[in-house]
Design a protein around this motif. Structure first.
Motif, PDB file in Angstrom:
ATOM      1  N   VAL A  46       0.852  -1.193   0.000  1.00 50.44           N
ATOM      2  CA  VAL A  46       0.000   0.000   0.000  1.00 50.44           C
ATOM      3  C   VAL A  46       0.888   1.244   0.000  1.00 50.44           C
ATOM      4  CG1 VAL A  46      -1.771   1.279   1.248  1.00 50.44           C
ATOM      5  CG2 VAL A  46      -1.798  -1.236   1.252  1.00 50.44           C
ATOM      6  N   PHE A  47       0.585   2.183  -0.914  1.00 49.42           N
ATOM      7  CA  PHE A  47       1.370   3.417  -1.034  1.00 49.42           C
ATOM      8  C   PHE A  47       0.671   4.582  -0.334  1.00 49.42           C
ATOM      9  CE2 PHE A  47       3.292   0.897  -4.248  1.00 49.42           C
ATOM     10  CZ  PHE A  47       4.511   1.467  -4.578  1.00 49.42           C
ATOM     11  N   TYR A  48       1.486   5.444   0.248  1.00 49.58           N
ATOM     12  CA  TYR A  48       0.965   6.716   0.774  1.00 49.58           C
ATOM     13  C   TYR A  48       2.009   7.813   0.504  1.00 49.58           C
ATOM     14  CZ  TYR A  48      -0.643  10.453   3.756  1.00 49.58           C
ATOM     15  OH  TYR A  48      -1.075  11.683   4.191  1.00 49.58           O
ATOM     16  N   PRO A  49       1.587   8.909  -0.087  1.00 49.10           N
ATOM     17  CA  PRO A  49       0.243   9.200  -0.600  1.00 49.10           C
ATOM     18  C   PRO A  49      -0.021   8.452  -1.896  1.00 49.10           C
ATOM     19  CG  PRO A  49       1.725  10.967  -1.167  1.00 49.10           C
ATOM     20  CD  PRO A  49       2.525  10.031  -0.340  1.00 49.10           C
ATOM     21  N   ASP A  50      -1.284   8.527  -2.349  1.00 47.01           N
ATOM     22  CA  ASP A  50      -1.620   7.925  -3.625  1.00 47.01           C
ATOM     23  C   ASP A  50      -0.853   8.622  -4.738  1.00 47.01           C
ATOM     24  OD1 ASP A  50      -3.369   6.212  -2.360  1.00 47.01           O
ATOM     25  OD2 ASP A  50      -5.090   7.562  -2.628  1.00 47.01           O
ATOM     26  N   GLU A  51      -0.758   7.952  -5.867  1.00 53.12           N
ATOM     27  CA  GLU A  51      -0.039   8.556  -6.980  1.00 53.12           C
ATOM     28  C   GLU A  51      -0.726   9.863  -7.399  1.00 53.12           C
ATOM     29  OE1 GLU A  51      -0.007   5.788 -10.202  1.00 53.12           O
ATOM     30  OE2 GLU A  51      -2.144   5.965 -10.611  1.00 53.12           O
ATOM     31  N   GLY A  52       0.071  10.794  -7.889  1.00 53.02           N
ATOM     32  CA  GLY A  52      -0.448  12.109  -8.275  1.00 53.02           C
ATOM     33  C   GLY A  52       0.689  13.115  -8.357  1.00 53.02           C
ATOM     34  N   THR A  53       0.339  14.403  -8.368  1.00 53.69           N
ATOM     35  CA  THR A  53       1.307  15.497  -8.456  1.00 53.69           C
ATOM     36  C   THR A  53       1.513  16.112  -7.081  1.00 53.69           C
ATOM     37  OG1 THR A  53       0.641  15.953 -10.741  1.00 53.69           O
ATOM     38  CG2 THR A  53       1.848  17.685  -9.561  1.00 53.69           C
ATOM     39  N   TYR A  54       2.792  16.250  -6.697  1.00 54.38           N
ATOM     40  CA  TYR A  54       3.107  16.759  -5.368  1.00 54.38           C
ATOM     41  C   TYR A  54       4.308  17.705  -5.445  1.00 54.38           C
ATOM     42  CZ  TYR A  54       0.092  12.997  -3.771  1.00 54.38           C
ATOM     43  OH  TYR A  54      -0.985  12.170  -3.572  1.00 54.38           O
ATOM     44  N   ASP A  55       4.529  18.353  -4.301  1.00 58.40           N
ATOM     45  CA  ASP A  55       5.696  19.228  -4.198  1.00 58.40           C
ATOM     46  C   ASP A  55       6.976  18.393  -4.190  1.00 58.40           C
ATOM     47  OD1 ASP A  55       4.048  21.388  -4.038  1.00 58.40           O
ATOM     48  OD2 ASP A  55       4.094  21.491  -1.844  1.00 58.40           O
ATOM     49  N   VAL A  56       8.022  19.050  -4.546  1.00 60.82           N
ATOM     50  CA  VAL A  56       9.331  18.412  -4.419  1.00 60.82           C
ATOM     51  C   VAL A  56       9.558  18.067  -2.945  1.00 60.82           C
ATOM     52  CG1 VAL A  56      11.808  18.742  -4.774  1.00 60.82           C
ATOM     53  CG2 VAL A  56      10.169  19.751  -6.378  1.00 60.82           C
ATOM     54  N   TYR A  57      10.311  17.032  -2.736  1.00 60.48           N
ATOM     55  CA  TYR A  57      10.624  16.506  -1.402  1.00 60.48           C
ATOM     56  C   TYR A  57       9.444  15.801  -0.743  1.00 60.48           C
ATOM     57  CZ  TYR A  57      14.798  19.385  -1.841  1.00 60.48           C
ATOM     58  OH  TYR A  57      15.957  19.960  -2.286  1.00 60.48           O
ATOM     59  N   THR A  58       8.498  15.406  -1.562  1.00 62.83           N
ATOM     60  CA  THR A  58       7.420  14.588  -1.014  1.00 62.83           C
ATOM     61  C   THR A  58       7.979  13.210  -0.662  1.00 62.83           C
ATOM     62  OG1 THR A  58       5.696  15.725  -2.267  1.00 62.83           O
ATOM     63  CG2 THR A  58       5.222  13.478  -1.544  1.00 62.83           C
ATOM     64  N   GLU A  59       7.569  12.694   0.487  1.00 66.38           N
ATOM     65  CA  GLU A  59       8.041  11.377   0.924  1.00 66.38           C
ATOM     66  C   GLU A  59       6.959  10.341   0.693  1.00 66.38           C
ATOM     67  OE1 GLU A  59      10.614  10.605   4.596  1.00 66.38           O
ATOM     68  OE2 GLU A  59       8.641   9.865   5.225  1.00 66.38           O
ATOM     69  N   VAL A  60       7.345   9.261   0.025  1.00 61.24           N
ATOM     70  CA  VAL A  60       6.411   8.166  -0.249  1.00 61.24           C
ATOM     71  C   VAL A  60       6.675   7.042   0.747  1.00 61.24           C
ATOM     72  CG1 VAL A  60       5.654   6.447  -1.917  1.00 61.24           C
ATOM     73  CG2 VAL A  60       6.280   8.749  -2.692  1.00 61.24           C
TER      74      VAL A  60
END
Length: 385
Positions: free
Chosen positions: A215-229
């Motif tokens: 399970v991934f968090y956050p879901d796939e999409g567009t985010y700011d740089v430095y977003t942590e998955v």
């Protein structure tokens, strides 16, 4: 004197016999008597010989008759025995024919051989049973068990597949296939088999072999740089992932709790898979992310300005990973202005609250958010400095 021929007495002086007319010969009486005796004796002997031959012939005939009488019971007994043998052979042949064409007999004999662990003979009887009943499931199941006990997995596999073709919901056959695949280390085959099953009861057989997807968090999409998955495993399995779109089963990096940081502007494709302690993989999950260097959104302010008669505290919130700075004198706030850490009290008077949100990693700043607060303290109300 007597006639030498007929023995009649001859009259004295006669030259011929008055009885038979034979010429008279001079023969004394003694000689005649002796001759008669001899003739009588010879006749008696001849009679004896004839009688002896007749007796001997009669004896031979009697003996032969007796022998025939003695031989007759044995001949009868021999004929009876031959008939019995023929009947017995016929009966045996009939019984064999009946048994060879009896499904129940073949199954019964197979089970008896199994008790004595004579697997080859048991298999032979089961094969005969299948010849008589080609769609029989029980014989196939029994044969499969024998092959499994002997670790002849390929032969058992064929039989289990045949059973499933005959009965799509045969639980024992599915369990047999699972056992075979596990023994051969072909866990991917178990997963493939599970994908063909829709029946709830059958799916329970695969509970220990079906691994939940990551399970991934956050879901796939567009985010700011430095977003942590962050990637989670519901069953606490190991997680392997790739960032180059390759197969994580082959080239995966072991995931740690540190997460995956998207620290540059661009597009990311993350593939991940879970693997349990049996070495069984889940399905591969792919998530695509796009990162942009965009400024943070406006903060949320509560209350959002207004006129107050009582002491009021303002609560400000912003996106995670951002800091909040503010001023009350109407000047533009910067990252050197007062930093919001807890609800702030509205000062007395007419004040403009100015707020900015700064991304802690990109240092990008939101637009300034301004709101007006008017607060006049009531008499007797102390104002904190």
């Amino acid at each position: 004197m007597k006639c030498a021929k007929c023995g009649a007495e001859l009259k004295e002086g006669c030259l011929y016999c008055s009885v038979c007319g034979h010429e008279a010969q001079m023969v004394n009486g003694y000689s005649v008597l002796e001759e008669d005796y001899l003739k009588a004796l010879l006749t008696d002997e001849a009679s004896k010989d004839t009688s002896s031959e007749e007796t001997e012939n009669q004896n031979k005939k009697a003996e032969g008759h007796h022998k025939k009488k003695k031989q007759t019971p044995w001949i009868v007994l021999g004929c009876v025995a031959a008939v019995v043998v023929v009947i017995a052979i016929g009966a045996i042949a009939y019984v064999r024919y009946q048994n060879n064409n009896s499904y129940d007999y073949q199954i019964e004999m197979a089970e008896k051989e199994l008790v004595d662990l004579n697997y080859e003979k048991a298999l032979s009887y089961y094969k005969n049973a299948l010849t008589l009943s080609p769609n029989d499931i029980n014989a196939r199941a029994a044969m499969a068990e024998i092959y499994l006990a002997r670790k002849e997995y390929d032969s058992a596999l064929v039989l289990e597949m045949e059973i499933i073709n005959l009965d799509k919901k045969n639980k024992e056959a599915y369990q047999g296939l699972i056992t075979i695949y596990e023994a051969k280390g072909q866990y991917d085959k178990i997963t493939e088999l599970a994908s063909t099953v829709t029946d709830t009861d059958l799916l329970e057989l695969f509970s220990g072999y079906i691994v939940a997807e990551p399970v991934f968090y956050p879901d796939e999409g567009t985010y700011d740089v430095y977003t942590e998955v962050t990637i989670f495993s519901i069953e606490e399995c190991d997680i392997y992932y790739t960032l180059d779109e390759s197969d994580p089963k082959k080239n995966g990096i072991l995931y740690t709790d540190a997460g995956i940081e998207l620290d540059d502007v661009g597009k990311y494709t993350i593939k991940a898979v879970c693997k349990n302690d049996k070495g069984i993989y889940s399905d591969v999950v792919t998530c695509k992310y796009k990162t942009e260097a965009k400024a943070p959104d406006y903060p949320e302010v509560t209350p959002d300005g207004g006129t107050m008669d009582d002491i009021t505290f303002v609560v400000i919130t912003a996106d995670e990973g951002c800091s909040i700075y503010y001023t009350w004198d109407g000047t533009d706030p910067t990252d050197t202005s007062a930093r919001y850490t807890e609800p702030i009290e509205v000062p007395e008077g007419n004040n403009i609250l100015s707020i900015i949100v700064v991304n802690d990693k990109t240092k990008l700043t939101s637009e300034i958010y301004r709101t007006n607060f008017i607060y006049h303290a009531q008499p007797g109300v102390e104002i904190e400095e």
